[in-house]
Design a protein around this motif. Sequence first.
Motif, PDB file in Angstrom:
ATOM      1  N   LEU A 115     -23.452  -7.148  15.522  1.00  0.00           N
ATOM      2  CA  LEU A 115     -23.292  -6.826  16.713  1.00  0.00           C
ATOM      3  C   LEU A 115     -21.997  -6.263  17.181  1.00  0.00           C
ATOM      4  O   LEU A 115     -20.879  -6.467  16.251  1.00  0.00           O
ATOM      5  N   GLU A 116     -21.736  -5.280  18.144  1.00  0.00           N
ATOM      6  CA  GLU A 116     -20.746  -4.840  18.518  1.00  0.00           C
ATOM      7  C   GLU A 116     -19.574  -5.563  18.878  1.00  0.00           C
ATOM      8  O   GLU A 116     -19.890  -6.707  19.824  1.00  0.00           O
ATOM      9  N   TYR A 117     -18.153  -5.222  18.817  1.00  0.00           N
ATOM     10  CA  TYR A 117     -17.061  -5.937  19.391  1.00  0.00           C
ATOM     11  C   TYR A 117     -17.092  -5.676  20.993  1.00  0.00           C
ATOM     12  O   TYR A 117     -17.615  -4.869  21.514  1.00  0.00           O
ATOM     13  N   PRO A 118     -16.465  -6.635  21.913  1.00  0.00           N
ATOM     14  CA  PRO A 118     -16.353  -6.274  23.200  1.00  0.00           C
ATOM     15  C   PRO A 118     -15.527  -5.388  23.255  1.00  0.00           C
ATOM     16  O   PRO A 118     -14.471  -5.308  22.481  1.00  0.00           O
ATOM     17  N   VAL A 119     -15.655  -4.812  24.691  1.00  0.00           N
ATOM     18  CA  VAL A 119     -14.710  -3.433  24.786  1.00  0.00           C
ATOM     19  C   VAL A 119     -14.182  -3.629  26.299  1.00  0.00           C
ATOM     20  O   VAL A 119     -14.686  -4.491  27.260  1.00  0.00           O
ATOM     21  N   TYR A 120     -12.972  -3.124  26.646  1.00  0.00           N
ATOM     22  CA  TYR A 120     -12.162  -3.133  27.540  1.00  0.00           C
ATOM     23  C   TYR A 120     -11.739  -1.787  28.221  1.00  0.00           C
ATOM     24  O   TYR A 120     -11.616  -0.914  27.570  1.00  0.00           O
ATOM     25  N   ASP A 130      -7.225 -11.810  37.782  1.00  0.00           N
ATOM     26  CA  ASP A 130      -6.368 -12.602  36.635  1.00  0.00           C
ATOM     27  C   ASP A 130      -6.948 -12.850  35.206  1.00  0.00           C
ATOM     28  O   ASP A 130      -6.526 -13.703  34.594  1.00  0.00           O
ATOM     29  N   ARG A 131      -7.725 -11.764  34.914  1.00  0.00           N
ATOM     30  CA  ARG A 131      -7.899 -11.825  33.719  1.00  0.00           C
ATOM     31  C   ARG A 131      -7.480 -10.562  32.838  1.00  0.00           C
ATOM     32  O   ARG A 131      -7.345  -9.488  33.288  1.00  0.00           O
ATOM     33  N   GLU A 132      -6.767 -10.904  31.387  1.00  0.00           N
ATOM     34  CA  GLU A 132      -6.028  -9.890  30.849  1.00  0.00           C
ATOM     35  C   GLU A 132      -7.081  -9.358  29.491  1.00  0.00           C
ATOM     36  O   GLU A 132      -7.929 -10.237  29.005  1.00  0.00           O
ATOM     37  N   VAL A 133      -6.627  -8.152  29.534  1.00  0.00           N
ATOM     38  CA  VAL A 133      -7.088  -7.464  28.179  1.00  0.00           C
ATOM     39  C   VAL A 133      -6.596  -8.119  27.092  1.00  0.00           C
ATOM     40  O   VAL A 133      -5.382  -8.245  27.071  1.00  0.00           O
ATOM     41  N   PRO A 134      -7.431  -8.425  26.128  1.00  0.00           N
ATOM     42  CA  PRO A 134      -6.535  -9.091  24.648  1.00  0.00           C
ATOM     43  C   PRO A 134      -5.368  -8.378  24.357  1.00  0.00           C
ATOM     44  O   PRO A 134      -5.381  -7.011  24.174  1.00  0.00           O
ATOM     45  N   HIS A 153     -13.422  -9.061  13.421  1.00  0.00           N
ATOM     46  CA  HIS A 153     -13.693 -10.693  13.489  1.00  0.00           C
ATOM     47  C   HIS A 153     -14.238 -10.983  14.934  1.00  0.00           C
ATOM     48  O   HIS A 153     -15.025 -11.924  14.830  1.00  0.00           O
ATOM     49  N   GLU A 154     -14.137 -10.091  15.949  1.00  0.00           N
ATOM     50  CA  GLU A 154     -15.047 -10.249  17.135  1.00  0.00           C
ATOM     51  C   GLU A 154     -16.511 -10.181  16.706  1.00  0.00           C
ATOM     52  O   GLU A 154     -17.280 -10.843  17.357  1.00  0.00           O
ATOM     53  N   GLN A 155     -16.767  -9.119  15.975  1.00  0.00           N
ATOM     54  CA  GLN A 155     -18.032  -8.923  15.631  1.00  0.00           C
ATOM     55  C   GLN A 155     -18.834 -10.137  14.994  1.00  0.00           C
ATOM     56  O   GLN A 155     -19.754 -10.448  15.326  1.00  0.00           O
TER      57      GLN A 155
END
Length: 269
Positions: free
Chosen positions: A187-192, A200-204, A221-223
């Motif tokens: 599966l694909e990794y998450p995108v931002y 209050d949510r930060e991009v990695p 590793h996220e995949q």
Amino acid sequence: MRIDVVSIFPEYLAPLELSLIGKARQDGLLDLNVHDLRDFTTDRHRTVDDTPYGGGAGMVMKPEPWAQALTAIAEVGPKAPGTEAVRKPVLIVPSPAGERFSQAIAHELAEEEQLVFACGRYEGIDERVLEWAAEHFTVRPMSLGDYVLNGGEVAVLAMVEAVGRLLPGVVGNPESLVEESHSDGLLEYPVYTKPSSWRDREVPAVLLSGNHGKIAQWRRHEQYRRTAERRPDLLDVFDAGKLPRADRTAFGELGYDVVDGRLRRRPDA
Ligand code: 6GU
């Protein structure tokens, strides 16, 4: 590529005039034709169905309109007049009783000259049509997954889009075909995107680091993490033979060991 779709609801295929596939048609990359099965009937009521032999619920699609439609379509073909077609067109019959459609099959179909989709409704098409059609076509009954739709039209929208976007020139940046779900069995990794802080949510942080090696490793590793959580079945066939040390460690933390080049879930994990 030439694609023909036969349906008793040709209007159902109208979305194929939109977006990427619509553009591909306008640009001449895809010659897509939708046919009304009822145009190939000869009776006053344009009948396409009848009761099933052996009894039971529902109706079955009569063979002769299908034979007329498929004969007309096979004769036109993608080739110029006078040249021999080198390959039989592929006849795809959408059905929950078909082979499971996949990205790998989308790639196979993208190599063909002509695809024909035969949309069944009711309980399906008289089986003899598929036997007869094998003389002129490579016949592939195809399912999207283990659930039931009312007819093949929605499945055709999905399959034509999956195949069409793989044709040369259809997707503007071919690199976007490389890093997407299922292109590498994961599966694909998450995108931002911006802003880097949102509610209050930060991009990695690693994605803002500018360290391209680190970013590539984090994405991989996220995949793995996502695939292990949502689609562990994909990891049963994943080739783990040549994974770098850091990737084995990542799988270790997800509860997997590498045994003979395959991932094996630890019993205690
Ligand atoms: Cl391809 N057709 C129908 N009628 N139902 C389905 C399907 C196809 N795939 C999953 N369910």
